[in-house]
Motif scaffolding. Structure first.
Motif, PDB file in Angstrom:
ATOM      1  N   ILE A  53      16.521  -4.491  35.747  1.00  9.40           N
ATOM      2  CA  ILE A  53      17.209  -4.593  34.464  1.00  9.40           C
ATOM      3  C   ILE A  53      18.278  -3.517  34.454  1.00  9.40           C
ATOM      4  CG2 ILE A  53      17.044  -4.338  31.957  1.00  9.40           C
ATOM      5  CD1 ILE A  53      14.138  -5.342  32.191  1.00  9.40           C
ATOM      6  N   LEU A  54      19.499  -3.892  34.081  1.00  8.98           N
ATOM      7  CA  LEU A  54      20.597  -2.947  33.900  1.00  8.98           C
ATOM      8  C   LEU A  54      21.000  -2.960  32.428  1.00  8.98           C
ATOM      9  CD1 LEU A  54      22.810  -3.934  36.968  1.00  8.98           C
ATOM     10  CD2 LEU A  54      21.315  -1.927  36.758  1.00  8.98           C
ATOM     11  N   TYR A  55      21.218  -1.781  31.865  1.00 13.63           N
ATOM     12  CA  TYR A  55      21.693  -1.656  30.487  1.00 13.63           C
ATOM     13  C   TYR A  55      22.945  -0.789  30.529  1.00 13.63           C
ATOM     14  CZ  TYR A  55      22.077  -0.475  25.582  1.00 13.63           C
ATOM     15  OH  TYR A  55      22.552  -0.319  24.296  1.00 13.63           O
ATOM     16  N   VAL A  56      24.057  -1.303  30.014  1.00 13.82           N
ATOM     17  CA  VAL A  56      25.326  -0.584  30.063  1.00 13.82           C
ATOM     18  C   VAL A  56      25.408   0.413  28.912  1.00 13.82           C
ATOM     19  CG1 VAL A  56      27.842  -0.788  30.108  1.00 13.82           C
ATOM     20  CG2 VAL A  56      26.425  -2.606  31.117  1.00 13.82           C
ATOM     21  N   LEU A  57      25.524   1.693  29.268  1.00 11.09           N
ATOM     22  CA  LEU A  57      25.689   2.752  28.271  1.00 11.09           C
ATOM     23  C   LEU A  57      27.154   2.916  27.876  1.00 11.09           C
ATOM     24  CD1 LEU A  57      23.368   5.469  29.833  1.00 11.09           C
ATOM     25  CD2 LEU A  57      22.922   4.153  27.749  1.00 11.09           C
ATOM     26  N   LEU A 101       6.795   1.737  37.892  1.00  8.24           N
ATOM     27  CA  LEU A 101       8.164   1.255  37.825  1.00  8.24           C
ATOM     28  C   LEU A 101       9.105   2.408  38.139  1.00  8.24           C
ATOM     29  CD1 LEU A 101       9.371   2.476  34.974  1.00  8.24           C
ATOM     30  CD2 LEU A 101       8.135   0.573  34.008  1.00  8.24           C
ATOM     31  N   THR A 102      10.379   2.081  38.283  1.00  7.27           N
ATOM     32  CA  THR A 102      11.414   3.093  38.519  1.00  7.27           C
ATOM     33  C   THR A 102      12.450   2.973  37.418  1.00  7.27           C
ATOM     34  OG1 THR A 102      11.096   3.020  40.909  1.00  7.27           O
ATOM     35  CG2 THR A 102      13.188   3.879  40.133  1.00  7.27           C
ATOM     36  N   PRO A 118      34.049   6.414  34.169  1.00 11.50           N
ATOM     37  CA  PRO A 118      32.791   6.043  34.831  1.00 11.50           C
ATOM     38  C   PRO A 118      32.068   4.940  34.060  1.00 11.50           C
ATOM     39  CG  PRO A 118      33.003   8.424  34.757  1.00 11.50           C
ATOM     40  CD  PRO A 118      34.115   7.856  33.897  1.00 11.50           C
ATOM     41  N   LEU A 119      31.427   4.055  34.805  1.00 15.29           N
ATOM     42  CA  LEU A 119      30.559   3.022  34.235  1.00 15.29           C
ATOM     43  C   LEU A 119      29.141   3.572  34.326  1.00 15.29           C
ATOM     44  CD1 LEU A 119      29.951   0.140  33.196  1.00 15.29           C
ATOM     45  CD2 LEU A 119      30.037  -0.626  35.580  1.00 15.29           C
ATOM     46  N   ARG A 120      28.515   3.813  33.171  1.00 14.04           N
ATOM     47  CA  ARG A 120      27.170   4.400  33.117  1.00 14.04           C
ATOM     48  C   ARG A 120      26.166   3.322  32.743  1.00 14.04           C
ATOM     49  NH1 ARG A 120      26.839   8.184  28.883  1.00 14.04           N
ATOM     50  NH2 ARG A 120      24.822   8.756  29.747  1.00 14.04           N
ATOM     51  N   LEU A 121      25.115   3.221  33.580  1.00 13.04           N
ATOM     52  CA  LEU A 121      24.088   2.199  33.399  1.00 13.04           C
ATOM     53  C   LEU A 121      22.706   2.834  33.441  1.00 13.04           C
ATOM     54  CD1 LEU A 121      25.551   0.175  36.324  1.00 13.04           C
ATOM     55  CD2 LEU A 121      25.644  -0.685  34.002  1.00 13.04           C
ATOM     56  N   LEU A 122      21.780   2.294  32.693  1.00 11.41           N
ATOM     57  CA  LEU A 122      20.372   2.574  32.893  1.00 11.41           C
ATOM     58  C   LEU A 122      19.841   1.471  33.788  1.00 11.41           C
ATOM     59  CD1 LEU A 122      19.189   3.600  29.316  1.00 11.41           C
ATOM     60  CD2 LEU A 122      19.784   5.083  31.242  1.00 11.41           C
ATOM     61  N   ALA A 123      19.033   1.837  34.774  1.00 13.14           N
ATOM     62  CA  ALA A 123      18.481   0.857  35.714  1.00 13.14           C
ATOM     63  C   ALA A 123      16.971   0.978  35.746  1.00 13.14           C
ATOM     64  CB  ALA A 123      19.054   1.083  37.113  1.00 13.14           C
ATOM     65  N   LEU A 124      16.306  -0.173  35.805  1.00 13.45           N
ATOM     66  CA  LEU A 124      14.854  -0.224  35.876  1.00 13.45           C
ATOM     67  C   LEU A 124      14.450  -1.210  36.960  1.00 13.45           C
ATOM     68  CD1 LEU A 124      12.332  -0.163  33.083  1.00 13.45           C
ATOM     69  CD2 LEU A 124      12.213  -2.058  34.683  1.00 13.45           C
ATOM     70  N   VAL A 163      12.088   8.435  36.585  1.00 14.57           N
ATOM     71  CA  VAL A 163      10.691   8.027  36.762  1.00 14.57           C
ATOM     72  C   VAL A 163      10.642   7.138  38.000  1.00 14.57           C
ATOM     73  CG1 VAL A 163       8.775   6.687  35.785  1.00 14.57           C
ATOM     74  CG2 VAL A 163      10.210   8.092  34.278  1.00 14.57           C
ATOM     75  N   SER A 164       9.694   7.419  38.889  1.00 16.58           N
ATOM     76  CA  SER A 164       9.496   6.559  40.060  1.00 16.58           C
ATOM     77  C   SER A 164       8.074   6.749  40.571  1.00 16.58           C
ATOM     78  CB  SER A 164      10.494   6.895  41.168  1.00 16.58           C
ATOM     79  OG  SER A 164      10.219   8.159  41.709  1.00 16.58           O
ATOM     80  N   PRO A 165       7.545   5.739  41.253  1.00 16.03           N
ATOM     81  CA  PRO A 165       6.183   5.870  41.774  1.00 16.03           C
ATOM     82  C   PRO A 165       6.016   7.055  42.730  1.00 16.03           C
ATOM     83  CG  PRO A 165       6.851   3.586  41.818  1.00 16.03           C
ATOM     84  CD  PRO A 165       8.069   4.391  41.457  1.00 16.03           C
ATOM     85  N   SER A 166       7.079   7.407  43.451  1.00 16.48           N
ATOM     86  CA  SER A 166       6.969   8.510  44.411  1.00 16.48           C
ATOM     87  C   SER A 166       7.059   9.891  43.769  1.00 16.48           C
ATOM     88  CB  SER A 166       8.039   8.382  45.497  1.00 16.48           C
ATOM     89  OG  SER A 166       9.327   8.494  44.925  1.00 16.48           O
ATOM     90  N   ALA A 167       7.578   9.976  42.546  1.00 11.37           N
ATOM     91  CA  ALA A 167       7.772  11.282  41.919  1.00 11.37           C
ATOM     92  C   ALA A 167       7.021  11.483  40.607  1.00 11.37           C
ATOM     93  CB  ALA A 167       9.267  11.510  41.676  1.00 11.37           C
ATOM     94  N   THR A 168       6.515  10.399  40.016  1.00 13.81           N
ATOM     95  CA  THR A 168       5.869  10.483  38.708  1.00 13.81           C
ATOM     96  C   THR A 168       4.437   9.974  38.830  1.00 13.81           C
ATOM     97  OG1 THR A 168       8.028   9.954  37.731  1.00 13.81           O
ATOM     98  CG2 THR A 168       6.106   9.881  36.270  1.00 13.81           C
TER      99      THR A 168
END
Length: 137
Positions: A57-61, A33-34, A100-106, A23-28
């Motif tokens: 905000i980063l959330y570690v998966l 937000l992104t 790999p370190l997987r994160l969600l980013a906002l 999700v991003s302002p340029s594509a959604t």
């Protein structure tokens, strides 16, 4: 309402890993937000940087790493950890594990992701195509 399938968005690639912005302002349409998933390769990371106009905000998966925020001492991060980074604050995230370190980013507001396209190791893999990763020597 918009539903985004992981295969319907391009993949941004860098020497340190991959990002898919869902999700991003340029594509959604209507988004302010992104939101996306970041994958940091073992031993790699997104070194010291900031986002002058956006909080993050980063959330570690999954995976393990070291996080620095506001030029303070680094601390360990792992699955389930959430890191809040105020606007303009310097930070870095480094993968210290073998996987790999997987994160969600906002980003709020969205738009900070556009700056990544100016990095010298940036490349984009079109939606539906798999990125090729190459080990550094």
């Amino acid at each position: 309402m918009t539903v985004v399938n992981v295969g319907s968005v391009p993949t941004q690639t860098f020497g340190w890993g991959l990002i898919k912005w869902f999700v991003s302002p340029s594509a959604t349409p209507g988004a302010k937000l992104t939101f996306g998933e970041v994958v940091l390769l073992p031993g790699e990371g997104h070194t010291r940087h900031n986002h002058p106009l956006a909080e993050e905000i980063l959330y570690v998966l999954s995976g393990n790493g070291r996080q620095m925020v506001d030029d303070q001492p680094e601390f360990d991060i792992g699955p389930g950890d959430t890191i809040y980074i105020p606007s303009a604050m310097y930070h870095s995230t480094i993968n210290t594990g073998w996987e790999p370190l997987r994160l969600l980013a906002l980003y709020n507001p969205g738009g900070a992701e556009v700056d990544l396209t100016a990095l010298p190791d940036y490349a984009e893999v079109p939606a539906g195509r798999l990125p090729r990763l190459q080990r550094r020597s």
